[in-house]
Write an enzyme that holds these catalytic residues in place. Structure first.
Site, PDB file in Angstrom:
ATOM      1  CB  CYS A  93     -22.679  -5.996   3.560  1.00 56.69           C
ATOM      2  SG  CYS A  93     -23.534  -5.181   4.906  1.00 56.69           S
ATOM      3  CG  ASP A 150     -18.590   1.870   4.808  1.00 57.86           C
ATOM      4  OD1 ASP A 150     -19.481   2.233   5.591  1.00 57.86           O
ATOM      5  OD2 ASP A 150     -18.418   0.676   4.484  1.00 57.86           O
ATOM      6  CG  HIS A 164     -21.517  -0.193   3.636  1.00 57.46           C
ATOM      7  ND1 HIS A 164     -20.481  -0.946   4.164  1.00 57.46           N
ATOM      8  CD2 HIS A 164     -22.612  -0.993   3.672  1.00 57.46           C
ATOM      9  CE1 HIS A 164     -20.937  -2.133   4.506  1.00 57.46           C
ATOM     10  NE2 HIS A 164     -22.231  -2.186   4.215  1.00 57.46           N
TER      11      HIS A 164
END
Length: 275
Positions: A154, A211, A243
């Site tokens: 991330c 995502d 995600h």
């Protein structure tokens, strides 16, 4: 076999970020059997940088190093567990607390507030310098400076791309669902798409097809930048993954994509001599 526990480590709390609790039933836990694992500090830019370290308790020679870069939530239990998984594979894995000068991510219960009040205030250049100091420290404490890799998740996925354009010592990087484009700010003056031309280490990017925070057109823009720069980089997209598909403690976890991505990461490191 060499047994080296000369670094005195503190036991880390078994806690997850309050911004993502309760944790999912799919949460994985990696034990410390056969490992030397815990919290330490690293001298960096005139301060003591907190970090979580995991490595085999017994080893011969020097260990390949993996810098593990946190999610937006900091070095909480998931990131510590990833370090232990890498240590079980024979790596010295270390995750520095890259927000520590600006604040503590565990103080925030809302992701939006965490980003606005803490994460957005952390300068990229500060982060890259802290990672340099972490790599240097690891090389002085059982690690092999010639076998240096980085992986991030991330927020840390974006940093992984940036570090691959920053560090001439880096041998390989694997970026998990890190943003590739964005607005330029004083703390984040460039983004991975801007740095493709300067990549000096091979990077594998792992992304989810569902995502919404990283649209497919931005992935294609990055691929075009990689091709234009003739950079050694590859992007894999898992069509059914969202995600944070490797975050086993969250509902977004996709076991199939996570398992495949982990094996691809290990193979990528081995391909470029970080093993």
């Amino acid at each position: 076999m060499k047994k080296d526990d000369s670094i005195q480590l503190k036991q880390a709390p078994d806690s997850f970020s309050p911004a993502v609790t309760p944790v999912s039933a799919t949460t994985l836990h990696t034990d410390t059997e056969g490992l030397h694992a815990g919290e330490t500090t690293i001298p960096s830019q005139g301060e003591n940088l907190p970090a979580y370290l995991a490595r085999p308790a017994e080893y011969t020679g020097k260990l390949p190093i993996v810098l593990v870069v946190q999610e937006i939530f900091g070095v909480h239990e998931h990131i510590r567990d990833l370090c232990r998984r890498l240590a079980k594979e024979g790596y010295l894995a270390i995750a520095p607390e890259l927000y520590f000068r600006q604040g503590d991510p565990s103080d925030y219960r809302e992701i939006s507030e965490l980003f606005e009040k803490l994460v957005s205030k952390v300068p990229d250049q500060q982060v890259l310098a802290d990672l340099d100091h972490t790599a240097h420290w690891a090389a002085q404490h059982g690690g092999d400076a010639s076998k240096l890799a980085i992986t991030g998740f991330c927020w840390g996925g974006r940093i992984t791309w940036l570090y691959a354009a920053h560090s001439p010592q880096l041998k390989a990087g694997v970026a998990w669902y890190g943003k590739l484009v964005g607005n330029k700010t004083l703390t984040s003056p460039t983004h991975p798409v801007d740095e493709a031309v300067d990549l000096t280490a091979p990077v594998l990017g792992l992304y989810g097809g569902r995502d919404s925070s990283i649209p497919q057109d931005t992935i294609e823009t990055m691929r075009q930048a990689i091709r234009a720069a003739n950079a050694n980089a590859e992007i894999v997209v898992y069509p059914e993954a969202d995600h944070a598909f490797n975050a086993d403690y969250r509902p977004s976890y996709n076991a199939e994509a996570a398992t495949d991505g982990w094996q691809r990461m290990l193979a990528w490191f081995a391909k470029y001599g970080v093993k």
